[in-house]
Design an enzyme around this catalytic site. Structure first.
Site, PDB file in Angstrom:
ATOM      1  N   HIS A 243       0.853  -1.193   0.000  1.00 54.63           N
ATOM      2  CA  HIS A 243       0.000   0.000   0.000  1.00 54.63           C
ATOM      3  C   HIS A 243       0.880   1.231   0.000  1.00 54.63           C
ATOM      4  O   HIS A 243       1.984   1.218   0.522  1.00 54.63           O
ATOM      5  CB  HIS A 243      -0.919   0.021   1.232  1.00 54.63           C
TER       6      HIS A 243
ATOM      7  N   HIS B 251       0.982   5.178   1.342  1.00 49.55           N
ATOM      8  CA  HIS B 251       0.352   6.159   2.229  1.00 49.55           C
ATOM      9  C   HIS B 251       0.356   7.519   1.534  1.00 49.55           C
ATOM     10  O   HIS B 251       1.402   7.967   1.050  1.00 49.55           O
ATOM     11  CB  HIS B 251       1.180   6.338   3.511  1.00 49.55           C
TER      12      HIS B 251
END
Ligand code: AMP
Ligand code: ZN
Length: 132
Positions: free
Chosen positions: A97, A99
């Protein structure tokens, strides 16, 4: 199954900002700063470095679009875009992922400091990195 795979499968809830066939963007539960968002590929890969290129391209493209929306709609002044790779770098969920952490002022809840080392042999390091 990892927690982000469960979110992708809608087994657990999340505040979904954007979704298409390969990427999900959700609000990070911690909200380090207001609007802290995670851009998550639907396919499980561990981190930035092992993510297949086509998926990585989609993740970065969605990150840019959502990043610009956060900037304009939340009035952010800047943004830190971070991929943690492995535990040593602070990765806690082993599903890749990015941020997006919008920045509002110098006291807004995140501080990143990087030291400057002295007397380092840059040529030697460069040669180590580029060798096959
Ligand atoms: P990292 O440390 O880079 O692996 O980041 C994992 C992030 O996932 C942290 O910032 C957590 O706050 C966030 N997180 C953990 N569980 C959830 C959840 N259920 N929904 C949204 N964000 C979460
Ligand atoms: Zn997963």
């Amino acid at each position: 199954m990892c927690i982000f795979c469960k979110i992708v499968n809608k087994d657990i809830p999340a505040h979904i900002i954007y979704e298409d066939e390969s990427v999900l963007a959700i609000l990070d539960i911690s909200q380090t700063t207001i609007g802290h968002t995670l851009i998550i590929p639907k396919e499980h890969t561990e981190n930035f470095l092992d993510c297949p290129k086509e998926i990585l391209n989609k993740v970065t493209s969605v990150s840019q679009a959502i990043g610009n929306k956060i900037m304009s709609n939340l009035g952010a002044q800047g943004m830190n875009i971070i991929a943690n790779v492995n535990e040593i770098a602070g990765q806690t969920i082993m599903h890749f992922h990015l941020h997006l952490i919008p920045r509002y002022d110098s006291n807004d809840g995140i501080s990143i400091s990087m030291r400057s080392a002295d007397n380092i042999d840059l040529e030697n390091i460069k040669n180590k990195i580029i060798k096959d």
